[in-house]
Design a protein around this motif. Sequence first.
Motif, mmCIF file in Angstrom:
data_model
loop_
_atom_site.group_PDB
_atom_site.id
_atom_site.type_symbol
_atom_site.label_atom_id
_atom_site.label_comp_id
_atom_site.label_asym_id
_atom_site.label_seq_id
_atom_site.Cartn_x
_atom_site.Cartn_y
_atom_site.Cartn_z
ATOM 1 N N ASN A 287 0.829 -1.214 0.000
ATOM 2 C CA ASN A 287 0.000 0.000 0.000
ATOM 3 C C ASN A 287 0.860 1.260 0.000
ATOM 4 O O ASN A 287 0.573 2.228 -0.713
ATOM 5 C CB ASN A 287 -0.921 0.012 1.223
ATOM 6 N N ALA A 288 1.910 1.249 0.834
ATOM 7 C CA ALA A 288 2.813 2.397 0.910
ATOM 8 C C ALA A 288 3.493 2.631 -0.432
ATOM 9 O O ALA A 288 3.640 3.774 -0.873
ATOM 10 C CB ALA A 288 3.854 2.172 2.002
ATOM 11 N N ALA A 289 3.897 1.536 -1.107
ATOM 12 C CA ALA A 289 4.550 1.645 -2.411
ATOM 13 C C ALA A 289 3.587 2.229 -3.444
ATOM 14 O O ALA A 289 3.961 3.107 -4.236
ATOM 15 C CB ALA A 289 5.065 0.285 -2.864
ATOM 16 N N GLU A 290 2.330 1.763 -3.431
ATOM 17 C CA GLU A 290 1.345 2.252 -4.393
ATOM 18 C C GLU A 290 1.021 3.724 -4.163
ATOM 19 O O GLU A 290 0.887 4.497 -5.108
ATOM 20 C CB GLU A 290 0.065 1.412 -4.296
ATOM 21 N N ILE A 291 0.880 4.095 -2.888
ATOM 22 C CA ILE A 291 0.609 5.504 -2.560
ATOM 23 C C ILE A 291 1.770 6.392 -2.997
ATOM 24 O O ILE A 291 1.571 7.481 -3.550
ATOM 25 C CB ILE A 291 0.345 5.661 -1.046
ATOM 26 N N THR A 292 2.990 5.922 -2.770
ATOM 27 C CA THR A 292 4.174 6.690 -3.159
ATOM 28 C C THR A 292 4.257 6.821 -4.675
ATOM 29 O O THR A 292 4.658 7.864 -5.206
ATOM 30 C CB THR A 292 5.453 6.030 -2.609
ATOM 31 N N LYS A 293 3.880 5.766 -5.399
ATOM 32 C CA LYS A 293 3.861 5.823 -6.865
ATOM 33 C C LYS A 293 2.895 6.894 -7.361
ATOM 34 O O LYS A 293 3.183 7.612 -8.317
ATOM 35 C CB LYS A 293 3.487 4.459 -7.446
ATOM 36 N N THR B 123 11.967 3.585 -14.460
ATOM 37 C CA THR B 123 11.493 4.941 -14.148
ATOM 38 C C THR B 123 12.651 5.834 -13.718
ATOM 39 O O THR B 123 12.697 7.016 -14.066
ATOM 40 C CB THR B 123 10.429 4.891 -13.035
ATOM 41 N N GLN B 124 13.585 5.267 -12.965
ATOM 42 C CA GLN B 124 14.762 6.025 -12.526
ATOM 43 C C GLN B 124 15.596 6.481 -13.715
ATOM 44 O O GLN B 124 16.160 7.581 -13.709
ATOM 45 C CB GLN B 124 15.607 5.192 -11.570
ATOM 46 N N LYS B 125 15.688 5.648 -14.753
ATOM 47 C CA LYS B 125 16.438 6.019 -15.951
ATOM 48 C C LYS B 125 15.780 7.201 -16.661
ATOM 49 O O LYS B 125 16.445 8.127 -17.112
ATOM 50 C CB LYS B 125 16.542 4.828 -16.902
ATOM 51 N N TYR B 126 14.446 7.161 -16.739
ATOM 52 C CA TYR B 126 13.720 8.273 -17.350
ATOM 53 C C TYR B 126 13.926 9.562 -16.545
ATOM 54 O O TYR B 126 14.123 10.648 -17.123
ATOM 55 C CB TYR B 126 12.228 7.959 -17.436
ATOM 56 N N LEU B 127 13.875 9.435 -15.216
ATOM 57 C CA LEU B 127 14.074 10.608 -14.368
ATOM 58 C C LEU B 127 15.489 11.155 -14.495
ATOM 59 O O LEU B 127 15.703 12.367 -14.471
ATOM 60 C CB LEU B 127 13.774 10.266 -12.908
ATOM 61 N N PRO C 83 9.971 19.336 -8.202
ATOM 62 C CA PRO C 83 9.174 18.118 -8.434
ATOM 63 C C PRO C 83 10.024 16.921 -8.874
ATOM 64 O O PRO C 83 9.741 15.782 -8.487
ATOM 65 C CB PRO C 83 8.204 18.542 -9.549
ATOM 66 N N ILE C 84 11.066 17.178 -9.678
ATOM 67 C CA ILE C 84 11.927 16.078 -10.137
ATOM 68 C C ILE C 84 12.684 15.484 -8.957
ATOM 69 O O ILE C 84 12.800 14.258 -8.827
ATOM 70 C CB ILE C 84 12.922 16.578 -11.206
ATOM 71 N N MET C 85 13.202 16.352 -8.075
ATOM 72 C CA MET C 85 13.949 15.867 -6.916
ATOM 73 C C MET C 85 13.047 15.077 -5.960
ATOM 74 O O MET C 85 13.445 14.051 -5.415
ATOM 75 C CB MET C 85 14.584 17.050 -6.163
ATOM 76 N N LYS C 86 11.818 15.553 -5.782
ATOM 77 C CA LYS C 86 10.875 14.838 -4.922
ATOM 78 C C LYS C 86 10.552 13.467 -5.512
ATOM 79 O O LYS C 86 10.460 12.465 -4.781
ATOM 80 C CB LYS C 86 9.591 15.655 -4.746
ATOM 81 N N LEU D 53 11.101 7.555 -5.436
ATOM 82 C CA LEU D 53 11.448 6.310 -6.120
ATOM 83 C C LEU D 53 12.393 5.465 -5.278
ATOM 84 O O LEU D 53 12.324 4.227 -5.292
ATOM 85 C CB LEU D 53 12.086 6.617 -7.478
ATOM 86 N N VAL D 54 13.279 6.129 -4.553
ATOM 87 C CA VAL D 54 14.177 5.409 -3.643
ATOM 88 C C VAL D 54 13.360 4.724 -2.555
ATOM 89 O O VAL D 54 13.627 3.571 -2.178
ATOM 90 C CB VAL D 54 15.214 6.373 -3.018
ATOM 91 N N GLN D 55 12.333 5.407 -2.046
ATOM 92 C CA GLN D 55 11.452 4.822 -1.027
ATOM 93 C C GLN D 55 10.719 3.597 -1.577
ATOM 94 O O GLN D 55 10.609 2.567 -0.901
ATOM 95 C CB GLN D 55 10.438 5.862 -0.553
ATOM 96 N N ILE D 56 10.224 3.719 -2.807
ATOM 97 C CA ILE D 56 9.517 2.595 -3.431
ATOM 98 C C ILE D 56 10.441 1.391 -3.577
ATOM 99 O O ILE D 56 10.054 0.249 -3.314
ATOM 100 C CB ILE D 56 8.956 3.007 -4.816
ATOM 101 N N GLU D 57 11.675 1.674 -3.994
ATOM 102 C CA GLU D 57 12.653 0.597 -4.151
ATOM 103 C C GLU D 57 12.910 -0.103 -2.816
ATOM 104 O O GLU D 57 13.044 -1.327 -2.751
ATOM 105 C CB GLU D 57 13.958 1.163 -4.718
#
Length: 215
Positions: free
Chosen positions: A27-33, A113-117, A198-201, A206-210
């Motif tokens: 749930n936390a991962a989905e919310i963060t996404k 996603t990290q590569k795109y960012l 926004p990009i930095m956030k 993404l690190v949190q999701i990982e």
Amino acid sequence: MQDIELQQIWKLYDEKLQEQLIFNRKNAAEITKLKVKSELASLRPIKIFTVMAGILWVFFLDLLLINIFPGGSMFLLISIGFIALVNNIAVGIYIYQLVLISVINISSPVVKTQKYLASLVNSTLWVTKILMLQLPFWTTFFLSSSWLGTGNPIFWVIQGVITLSFAGLAIWLFINIRYENRDKRWFKFLFGNYEWTPIMKAKEMLVQIEEYEQE
């Protein structure tokens, strides 16, 4: 007997707890996404506005360059030509960024996603670096070749100092606009909060999701 029952109850409780923890992490991962998606979506309006304004600006510069080309002074042609070139490149990069934002899918693997960012970060740095190169040319477009032999020496000294100062600033910014300097005060002032924050956030989330997915 009681010991066996207690062990079974404890084992069952432990399994339920593990299931709950896994559920909470998902749930936390989905919310963060969703938050990542929201941060990236907030970039789209400013990027679209920048592209539209940039297209109008470069159209004006290109049209001006075509009209003054037959009889314009060397200083004017070189200055407007370089400014137009830099801004045309910048518009192209902003269009590329809009495409990047559109293709980012939060359901994709985090690494993708990290590569795109990372591409979004690099292109944001480069478009700013490139735009800075036009600074000295804004101090020379009004000059005339006929002034070279007749102009006041004091004027040319002042003009030279101003142009060299802007050139030095442009080169310094081109060299120092780097990701490593993102926490510097001048860097934050230059980039502001609308495009960079926004990009930095999104990168941090993404690190949190990982981390959630690895647990």
